[in-house]
Design an enzyme around this catalytic site. Structure first.
Site, mmCIF file in Angstrom:
data_model
loop_
_atom_site.group_PDB
_atom_site.id
_atom_site.type_symbol
_atom_site.label_atom_id
_atom_site.label_comp_id
_atom_site.label_asym_id
_atom_site.label_seq_id
_atom_site.Cartn_x
_atom_site.Cartn_y
_atom_site.Cartn_z
ATOM 1 N N GLU A 14 -1.156 1.561 -5.134
ATOM 2 C CA GLU A 14 -0.887 0.329 -4.399
ATOM 3 C C GLU A 14 -0.905 -0.872 -5.349
ATOM 4 O O GLU A 14 -1.712 -0.904 -6.277
ATOM 5 C CB GLU A 14 -1.964 0.157 -3.316
ATOM 6 C CG GLU A 14 -2.186 1.422 -2.498
ATOM 7 C CD GLU A 14 -3.512 1.416 -1.740
ATOM 8 O OE1 GLU A 14 -3.979 0.330 -1.345
ATOM 9 O OE2 GLU A 14 -4.095 2.497 -1.554
ATOM 10 N N HIS A 23 0.854 -1.205 0.000
ATOM 11 C CA HIS A 23 0.000 0.000 0.000
ATOM 12 C C HIS A 23 0.887 1.251 0.000
ATOM 13 O O HIS A 23 0.950 1.991 0.986
ATOM 14 C CB HIS A 23 -0.854 -0.096 1.270
ATOM 15 C CG HIS A 23 -1.954 0.895 1.431
ATOM 16 N ND1 HIS A 23 -1.783 2.250 1.353
ATOM 17 C CD2 HIS A 23 -3.269 0.701 1.714
ATOM 18 C CE1 HIS A 23 -2.937 2.854 1.589
ATOM 19 N NE2 HIS A 23 -3.855 1.935 1.803
HETATM 20 C C1 BG6 Z 1 -7.051 2.140 0.581
HETATM 21 C C2 BG6 Z 1 -8.519 1.807 0.452
HETATM 22 O O1 BG6 Z 1 -6.292 1.114 0.071
HETATM 23 O O2 BG6 Z 1 -6.729 2.328 1.953
HETATM 24 C C3 BG6 Z 1 -9.344 2.901 1.101
HETATM 25 O O3 BG6 Z 1 -8.862 1.644 -0.913
HETATM 26 C C4 BG6 Z 1 -8.922 3.109 2.538
HETATM 27 O O4 BG6 Z 1 -10.728 2.550 1.038
HETATM 28 C C5 BG6 Z 1 -7.427 3.375 2.569
HETATM 29 O O5 BG6 Z 1 -9.639 4.189 3.089
HETATM 30 C C6 BG6 Z 1 -6.857 3.574 3.970
HETATM 31 O O6 BG6 Z 1 -7.211 2.532 4.811
HETATM 32 P P1 BG6 Z 1 -6.839 2.592 6.335
HETATM 33 O O7 BG6 Z 1 -7.403 1.338 6.941
HETATM 34 O O8 BG6 Z 1 -5.330 2.617 6.397
HETATM 35 O O9 BG6 Z 1 -7.431 3.859 6.885
#
Ligand code: BG6
Length: 294
Positions: free
Chosen positions: A266, A162
């Site tokens: 990502e 990510h």
């Molecule tokens: C992304 C998702 O990969 O991560 C989003 O597509 C999400 O929907 C974002 O809001 C962040 O996620 P988190 O759990 O780290 O707040």
């Protein structure tokens, strides 16, 4: 390794230190770049080429505490992606303390670090197989997530590296390489759409899961005068995310205007691209992150 250096330290190249929140980190220095890796989440939190702004974005408000994900760098989403009722969003790997297995200087001067996800992590949701993250720091940053099925039954999972990138101004960047792909638009009720734009631009929240997209993606940044390159293998999904004003302000670990300086591109295998490993098989997800000046 110098005989005086503690295990996993390489004099001048890989130094163990106490990071933010008292969490252990490894600080890497190569002839081209510097980087930091936290055992918490097995997370690369920094990668910066000499003389350039950081390639990876890290929120000034990020939490660095047990049970919470670090907001920035490259969280490892595993063995699932996205929310699951009653379970940690994006899987347990990003809130688990990984084991630091080995560090080494390669013949070309790059530094390689291997981390392992403890087998006991995840409780009832534990993956069951062996999971390793290989990080190589040099002129580019390479991450390789290897998941092996050492059990006697098939294992199904999702994975995603990510990556959060630093940009000069979200309103001025564009993302290329996804034209022609289909994506799940997660802003509002989930809708499947196809990407007609050669260059994706950002004027409001973007949260898209592109499926069956295996090619390289580029982030064009006229303010920082660079093109960030995301090359990958073993990945059929690409997620593009910027929370914009309202969503970022609702997050405790996101500064009020920080959404302007970041974008996530990502790489992984999520939703319909999830993976099933037969006993004895290994899945390797690799990304090579770099940039060139323009
Ligand atoms: C992304 C998702 O990969 O991560 C989003 O597509 C999400 O929907 C974002 O809001 C962040 O996620 P988190 O759990 O780290 O707040």
């Amino acid at each position: 390794m110098s005989s005086a250096a503690p295990k996993n330290e390489i004099s001048g190249s890989a130094v163990l230190a106490t990071g933010t929140g008292g969490l252990p980190k490894l600080a890497i220095t190569t002839p081209w770049s510097t980087a930091e890796i936290y055992r918490h989440g097995g997370q690369v939190t920094r990668f910066q080429l000499n003389g350039q702004p950081p390639l990876l974005w890290l929120s000034e408000k990020s939490l660095f505490t047990s049970g919470k994900a670090i907001r920035g760098g490259v969280p490892v989403c595993f063995p699932w992606f996205g929310p699951r009722p009653g379970k940690p969003a994006h899987g347990y790997a990003r809130i688990t303390e990984w084991d630091l297995a080995t560090t080494a200087t390669l013949a070309d001067g790059r530094v390689n670090v291997q981390l392992r996800l403890p087998k006991c992590a995840g409780g009832a949701e534990a993956f069951g197989g062996d999971v390793e993250l290989n990080v190589t720091v040099g002129e580019t940053l390479t991450l390789e997530l290897r998941a092996s099925n050492s059990t006697s039954a098939p294992l199904q999972f999702e994975n995603c590296l990510h990556s959060y990138f630093t940009v000069g101004d979200i309103a001025q960047i564009s993302v290329t390489g996804l034209q022609g792909g289909n994506y799940w638009d997660k802003v509002g009720p989930a809708t499947e759409r196809s990407e007609t734009a050669a260059a994706i631009r950002f004027t409001s929240e973007v949260d898209r899961v592109y499926t069956n997209t295996t090619g390289p993606v580029e982030i064009h940044d006229p303010v920082l005068r660079r093109i960030i390159q995301v090359e990958k293998s073993g990945s059929a999904s690409t997620v593009v995310w910027n929370p914009w004003v309202e969503k970022s302000q609702a997050m405790a670990d996101f500064g009020a205007t920080e959404y302007r300086q970041m974008v996530c591109v990502e790489s992984g295998n999520v939703a319909p691209n999830d993976l099933t490993l037969a006993p004895g098989q290994t899945a390797v997800l690799q990304v090579v992150l770099g940039s060139r000046a323009v």
